[in-house]
Write a protein that holds these residues in place. Sequence first.
Motif, PDB file in Angstrom:
ATOM      1  N   MET A   3     123.615 -19.840 -52.014  1.00  0.00           N
ATOM      2  CA  MET A   3     124.489 -19.911 -50.841  1.00  0.00           C
ATOM      3  C   MET A   3     125.616 -18.886 -50.927  1.00  0.00           C
ATOM      4  O   MET A   3     125.941 -18.215 -49.931  1.00  0.00           O
ATOM      5  N   LEU A   4     126.223 -18.752 -52.099  1.00  0.00           N
ATOM      6  CA  LEU A   4     127.330 -17.806 -52.252  1.00  0.00           C
ATOM      7  C   LEU A   4     126.875 -16.366 -52.039  1.00  0.00           C
ATOM      8  O   LEU A   4     127.541 -15.582 -51.349  1.00  0.00           O
ATOM      9  N   ILE A   5     125.735 -16.019 -52.638  1.00  0.00           N
ATOM     10  CA  ILE A   5     125.222 -14.651 -52.475  1.00  0.00           C
ATOM     11  C   ILE A   5     124.804 -14.407 -51.031  1.00  0.00           C
ATOM     12  O   ILE A   5     125.048 -13.333 -50.464  1.00  0.00           O
ATOM     13  N   SER A   6     124.175 -15.412 -50.413  1.00  0.00           N
ATOM     14  CA  SER A   6     123.766 -15.270 -49.020  1.00  0.00           C
ATOM     15  C   SER A   6     124.965 -15.050 -48.115  1.00  0.00           C
ATOM     16  O   SER A   6     124.936 -14.195 -47.213  1.00  0.00           O
ATOM     17  N   LEU A   7     126.042 -15.786 -48.353  1.00  0.00           N
ATOM     18  CA  LEU A   7     127.267 -15.584 -47.569  1.00  0.00           C
ATOM     19  C   LEU A   7     127.844 -14.197 -47.803  1.00  0.00           C
ATOM     20  O   LEU A   7     128.318 -13.543 -46.865  1.00  0.00           O
ATOM     21  N   ILE A  37     110.583 -20.338 -52.324  1.00  0.00           N
ATOM     22  CA  ILE A  37     110.333 -20.935 -51.013  1.00  0.00           C
ATOM     23  C   ILE A  37     111.228 -22.150 -50.794  1.00  0.00           C
ATOM     24  O   ILE A  37     111.822 -22.330 -49.721  1.00  0.00           O
ATOM     25  N   LEU A  38     111.341 -23.007 -51.810  1.00  0.00           N
ATOM     26  CA  LEU A  38     112.159 -24.208 -51.672  1.00  0.00           C
ATOM     27  C   LEU A  38     113.635 -23.868 -51.484  1.00  0.00           C
ATOM     28  O   LEU A  38     114.325 -24.478 -50.651  1.00  0.00           O
ATOM     29  N   HIS A  39     114.125 -22.893 -52.227  1.00  0.00           N
ATOM     30  CA  HIS A  39     115.545 -22.552 -52.101  1.00  0.00           C
ATOM     31  C   HIS A  39     115.819 -21.818 -50.789  1.00  0.00           C
ATOM     32  O   HIS A  39     116.894 -22.000 -50.202  1.00  0.00           O
ATOM     33  N   GLU A  40     114.887 -21.021 -50.328  1.00  0.00           N
ATOM     34  CA  GLU A  40     115.059 -20.385 -49.009  1.00  0.00           C
ATOM     35  C   GLU A  40     115.134 -21.447 -47.924  1.00  0.00           C
ATOM     36  O   GLU A  40     115.998 -21.395 -47.034  1.00  0.00           O
ATOM     37  N   SER A  41     114.234 -22.415 -47.966  1.00  0.00           N
ATOM     38  CA  SER A  41     114.236 -23.491 -46.972  1.00  0.00           C
ATOM     39  C   SER A  41     115.494 -24.343 -47.079  1.00  0.00           C
ATOM     40  O   SER A  41     116.052 -24.780 -46.065  1.00  0.00           O
ATOM     41  N   SER A  42     115.955 -24.567 -48.312  1.00  0.00           N
ATOM     42  CA  SER A  42     117.137 -25.410 -48.518  1.00  0.00           C
ATOM     43  C   SER A  42     118.395 -24.773 -47.937  1.00  0.00           C
ATOM     44  O   SER A  42     119.163 -25.429 -47.219  1.00  0.00           O
ATOM     45  N   PHE A  93     118.216 -24.772 -44.218  1.00  0.00           N
ATOM     46  CA  PHE A  93     118.467 -26.126 -43.730  1.00  0.00           C
ATOM     47  C   PHE A  93     119.960 -26.432 -43.694  1.00  0.00           C
ATOM     48  O   PHE A  93     120.463 -27.072 -42.768  1.00  0.00           O
ATOM     49  N   LEU A  94     120.688 -25.957 -44.700  1.00  0.00           N
ATOM     50  CA  LEU A  94     122.129 -26.211 -44.792  1.00  0.00           C
ATOM     51  C   LEU A  94     122.957 -25.261 -43.924  1.00  0.00           C
ATOM     52  O   LEU A  94     124.178 -25.414 -43.846  1.00  0.00           O
ATOM     53  N   GLY A  95     122.297 -24.276 -43.299  1.00  0.00           N
ATOM     54  CA  GLY A  95     123.003 -23.377 -42.405  1.00  0.00           C
ATOM     55  C   GLY A  95     123.513 -22.103 -43.036  1.00  0.00           C
ATOM     56  O   GLY A  95     124.301 -21.382 -42.424  1.00  0.00           O
ATOM     57  N   PHE A  96     123.067 -21.800 -44.254  1.00  0.00           N
ATOM     58  CA  PHE A  96     123.527 -20.597 -44.949  1.00  0.00           C
ATOM     59  C   PHE A  96     122.428 -19.539 -45.064  1.00  0.00           C
ATOM     60  O   PHE A  96     122.580 -18.591 -45.830  1.00  0.00           O
ATOM     61  N   GLY A  97     121.331 -19.723 -44.341  1.00  0.00           N
ATOM     62  CA  GLY A  97     120.199 -18.826 -44.489  1.00  0.00           C
ATOM     63  C   GLY A  97     119.813 -18.146 -43.191  1.00  0.00           C
ATOM     64  O   GLY A  97     120.650 -17.521 -42.521  1.00  0.00           O
ATOM     65  N   LEU A  98     118.562 -18.299 -42.822  1.00  0.00           N
ATOM     66  CA  LEU A  98     118.035 -17.651 -41.627  1.00  0.00           C
ATOM     67  C   LEU A  98     118.685 -18.221 -40.367  1.00  0.00           C
ATOM     68  O   LEU A  98     119.105 -19.380 -40.340  1.00  0.00           O
ATOM     69  N   GLU A 116     117.457 -18.836 -34.434  1.00  0.00           N
ATOM     70  CA  GLU A 116     116.471 -18.270 -33.504  1.00  0.00           C
ATOM     71  C   GLU A 116     115.107 -18.094 -34.153  1.00  0.00           C
ATOM     72  O   GLU A 116     114.089 -17.984 -33.459  1.00  0.00           O
ATOM     73  N   GLN A 117     115.064 -18.066 -35.478  1.00  0.00           N
ATOM     74  CA  GLN A 117     113.797 -17.872 -36.184  1.00  0.00           C
ATOM     75  C   GLN A 117     113.140 -19.213 -36.475  1.00  0.00           C
ATOM     76  O   GLN A 117     113.803 -20.146 -36.929  1.00  0.00           O
ATOM     77  N   PRO A 118     111.831 -19.331 -36.212  1.00  0.00           N
ATOM     78  CA  PRO A 118     111.129 -20.608 -36.446  1.00  0.00           C
ATOM     79  C   PRO A 118     110.815 -20.837 -37.920  1.00  0.00           C
ATOM     80  O   PRO A 118     109.658 -20.983 -38.328  1.00  0.00           O
ATOM     81  N   ALA A 119     111.862 -20.848 -38.749  1.00  0.00           N
ATOM     82  CA  ALA A 119     111.680 -21.083 -40.174  1.00  0.00           C
ATOM     83  C   ALA A 119     111.602 -22.582 -40.439  1.00  0.00           C
ATOM     84  O   ALA A 119     112.104 -23.401 -39.666  1.00  0.00           O
ATOM     85  N   ILE A 120     110.987 -22.957 -41.556  1.00  0.00           N
ATOM     86  CA  ILE A 120     110.849 -24.364 -41.897  1.00  0.00           C
ATOM     87  C   ILE A 120     112.215 -25.026 -42.051  1.00  0.00           C
ATOM     88  O   ILE A 120     112.434 -26.160 -41.608  1.00  0.00           O
TER      89      ILE A 120
END
Length: 275
Positions: free
Chosen positions: A124-128, A204-209, A212-217, A220-224
Amino acid sequence: MDRLLNQRQRALLLSAFAALVLLAVTVAGLLLADAAVVTDFSRKNLAPCLAYPFGTDWMGRDMLARTLTGLSLSIRIGVLTAAVSAVVALAVGTAAATLGRRVDAVLSWCIDLVMGIPHILLVMLISLAFGKGFVGVVAGVSLSHWTSLARLLRGEVLQLRGAPYVLTAEKLGRTKLQVARDHLLPHLLPQFLTGLILLFPHAILHESSVTFLGFGLSSEQPAIGVILSESMSYLTTGKWWLAFFPGLALVATVALFALLGDRLRRILDPATIHQ
């Protein structure tokens, strides 16, 4: 049939099956990308049926198409991030074991530092820091999942450095880079490939997580992760299929990657060559 196939052959067949299923899901998701965003309010909130096996959501979008598209995106991100993490792990692990004690101490400290931070928090920190979105997720997952494999490869290189042919090569004037390229890397290939495959489910699990928490994709993208996050608002109204099928598909995909990694490890293990 089991008597006709040894363990390595069965492992090879299971690996091929898992790889084909994952490839089929990836291709299907790419082909259904347009269908996944089509809205039709005349068919909204339909329960699973023959026409729509995964049902439809509050905007009338086909959940089967959205699930396959989201899985395809997760698999592609997983492949990219796992490949980057594995290459970083190979470079760090090899450098730590071949470039002297000071370099080894610094890189080992970096490995311990990264491993001391919870994965999901670090992602999450790196993504931000990279602005979230696709770039943020790829950077976050790639830069947080290399440590375990790097430590494993470092240990393998330290063992190989004491081998007679490596010591002979060094006495003959071969540089450290040449020794690593010609004598160490070929022996690290089985561990590297196995570690690369086993990184996929974590990625895959951490990308989805984080999505899901709002720190990723983005939404607008149909991600899991997006699908599961949006479905939380509708579970209390009985729309169970909005989360059940995407979640089940994500678990199945992760399990297939884990199966693929385990079978690949058995195939590449020299101890099983006669089994």
